[in-house]
Design an enzyme around this catalytic site. Structure first.
Site, mmCIF file in Angstrom:
data_model
loop_
_atom_site.group_PDB
_atom_site.id
_atom_site.type_symbol
_atom_site.label_atom_id
_atom_site.label_comp_id
_atom_site.label_asym_id
_atom_site.label_seq_id
_atom_site.Cartn_x
_atom_site.Cartn_y
_atom_site.Cartn_z
ATOM 1 N N LYS A 1 3.635 2.781 -6.229
ATOM 2 C CA LYS A 1 2.763 1.909 -7.018
ATOM 3 C C LYS A 1 1.309 2.362 -6.875
ATOM 4 O O LYS A 1 0.724 2.228 -5.804
ATOM 5 C CB LYS A 1 2.877 0.459 -6.561
ATOM 6 C CG LYS A 1 2.172 -0.522 -7.516
ATOM 7 C CD LYS A 1 1.795 -1.817 -6.863
ATOM 8 C CE LYS A 1 0.481 -1.730 -6.153
ATOM 9 N NZ LYS A 1 -0.669 -1.519 -7.079
ATOM 10 N N GLU B 1 -2.132 3.077 6.682
ATOM 11 C CA GLU B 1 -3.442 3.721 6.863
ATOM 12 C C GLU B 1 -4.454 2.712 6.342
ATOM 13 O O GLU B 1 -4.553 2.488 5.140
ATOM 14 C CB GLU B 1 -3.497 5.050 6.110
ATOM 15 C CG GLU B 1 -4.620 5.965 6.583
ATOM 16 C CD GLU B 1 -5.874 5.800 5.761
ATOM 17 O OE1 GLU B 1 -6.781 5.062 6.231
ATOM 18 O OE2 GLU B 1 -5.982 6.383 4.681
#
Length: 520
Positions: A213, A288
């Site tokens: 996505k 992250e």
């Protein structure tokens, strides 16, 4: 006609216009003229099972150019039904030989994809600058690292070694690394194509399939690159790209029982939600996340080079960098000198049209981000910090912000503690190594740090004491495809790039076989 009836009819007309806009028969690709005059064909559909298709509900969403505030195009917007279709396609591709394909094949298609990225590098860079607002200088650097990283991933295909384990003469024991399955991947808007490659590359080389996505505001380069996957020979269903709402698509991927791993890059707050949503099906998760990275200048540093590095560390990519060196600490004996040099260098940076030759800092990615940044400028001033330079919106059209330096800050100020994600930096004094290490580590984050000194012993000592996943010495934002990147603390879990990234996408299987005593 009464005013009430008039207003009601006007509202209905607006709803009808909005409905037509959101539910449309948009072509699956449209020609777009880039600001540099080049015309290219932009895919607008979801990329599922090797084809561009409309979303099930036919909803679309506009994509805005941050530099002009004008609509570039619309793209189809995925929903939960599309998540299910994409995951089904990815699972079928995983089960249908991709997961057990020869390493040579996986290397071949990734090498080819890297070549295609290079061949289309100028188009991709222009798409990034138009879609994200970053300068063409930054976009070209992104695309260069994309091709290098995909090629690096391809080189790992036949090096995913297991181990032979000596457990004695009565058994033969060994371990192998195997792919996980379908990987859900959610990427941010600040480095759209680069994050696409950081997710796609390691997943594919290890034999996984993906449903990715892109950020809702910056989907164009991901869709353009999807067609290059097809051209590179990547089998249908191995790569699926579904633009859509982060809340809807992200949650759908996290909770889907056939998705075996989630990889997310974005804010720490959203990362926490990702972990919670993935917990019910016990997925492997890598994150992250955010940062508030310290950038330290010692008195013995080459001050002119240090100033350029700290400017690059915060104003690169319009400050929209998770590892931005947004907390600068300067040794007290050279503080005033560095602050003056930093102010002068910042004043020389060109802010404006991303496609102008000398532009260093382009636009912020969205109106929302622009308002957030300016809100932090106001907070800084209210808390008593001094604006050395900048602090204002640049122009009235486009989401441009002046690069901003704050001095006279205190460690408990919001502008020192919070991740702003924009071209705002605080500059503070320190006296000793112990002093600056304590300040550098006084953060919930631990993504990166910078150290500027000519003393090698000092550089090594400080780098060992700072709690961060990446330390740059006499440089900043110096990424390399072979060097792992990731954070400590609330800056994330797992690593991008290098061999460490491959561990995120594999699982270890141990095999132990009993041996009969040999008969002579």
């Amino acid at each position: 006609m009464s005013q009430t009836i008039y207003l009601r009819n006007a509202a209905l007309r607006n709803i009808t216009k909005r409905t037509i806009r959101l539910y449309s028969n948009l072509p699956l690709s449209v020609p777009i003229t880039l600001p540099n005059g080049k015309i290219y064909e932009q895919p607008t559909g979801l990329f599922i099972n090797g084809n561009f298709v409309p979303s099930v509900n036919k909803k679309t969403t506009p994509v805005i150019d941050p530099s002009t505030e004008q609509m570039i195009t619309k793209v189809y917007k995925a929903d939960n039904d599309d998540v299910n279709i994409a995951v089904k396609a990815a699972k079928a591709a995983f089960d249908n030989n991709w997961s057990t394909s020869d390493p040579e094949l996986r290397a071949k298609v990734l090498f080819k994809l890297a070549d295609l990225i290079e061949q289309n590098s100028e188009t991709l860079a222009a798409i990034e600058s138009m879609d994200n607002g970053k300068s063409l200088l930054c976009s070209r650097g992104d695309v260069d690292l994309v091709s290098k990283y995909l090629r690096s991933c391809g080189g790992w295909a036949d090096k995913l070694y297991g181990n032979v384990i000596d457990t004695g003469k009565e058994h033969f024991a060994y371990s192998v690394k195997e792919p996980l399955g379908v990987c859900g991947q959610i990427i941010p808007w600040n480095f759209p194509l680069l994050m696409w490659s950081w997710k796609i590359g390691p997943a594919l080389v290890t034999g996984n399939t993906v449903v990715l996505k892109p950020a809702e505001t910056t989907p164009l380069s991901a869709l353009f690159a999807a067609q290059l996957c097809k051209e590179a020979g990547i089998p249908d269903g191995v790569v699926n790209i579904i633009p859509g709402s982060g809340r809807v698509i992200g949650e759908g991927l996290c909770k889907h029982p056939d998705v075996k791993k989630i990889a997310f890059t974005g804010s720490t707050a959203t990362g926490r939600t990702i972990m919670k949503n993935a917990a019910d099906t016990v997925k492997k998760v890598t994150l992250e996340l955010g940062g508030k990275s310290p950038n330290i200048v010692f008195a013995d540093a080459d001050l002119d080079k240090a100033v350029k590095n700290i400017a690059h560390g915060i104003f690169f990519n319009s400050g929209e960098v998770c590892c931005a060196g947004s907390r600068v600490y300067v040794q007290d004996s050279v503080y005033e000198e560095v602050l003056e040099k930093f102010q002068q260098y910042t004043a020389s940076l060109k802010v404006g049209n991303p496609f102008d030759k000398d532009t260093f800092q382009g636009a912020q990615t969205s109106q929302k981000q622009l308002e957030k940044i300016l809100g932090y400028v106001k907070k800084g001033e209210e808390e008593g910090a001094r604006v050395v330079i900048g602090g204002k919106r640049r122009g009235s059209k486009g989401y441009f912000v002046e690069p901003t330096i704050f001095a006279d800050v205190k460690e408990d100020m919001k502008i020192v503690k919070d991740e702003i994600f924009g071209p705002i930096v605080t500059v503070s004094k320190f006296s000793t190594v112990d002093d600056v290490v304590a300040k550098a580590n006084d953060s919930q984050y631990g993504l990166a740090a910078g150290i500027h000194t000519k003393d090698v012993n000092k550089a090594i000592n400080v780098s060992r004491r700072i709690k961060a996943g990446t330390i740059w010495i006499n440089t900043y934002n110096a990424f390399h495809q072979s060097v792992p990147f990731g954070g400590f603390g609330q800056s994330g879990i797992g690593r991008e790039m290098g061999s460490a990234a491959l561990d995120n996408y594999t699982q270890v299987k141990s095999i132990r076989m009993a041996l009969d005593n040999p008969k002579l």
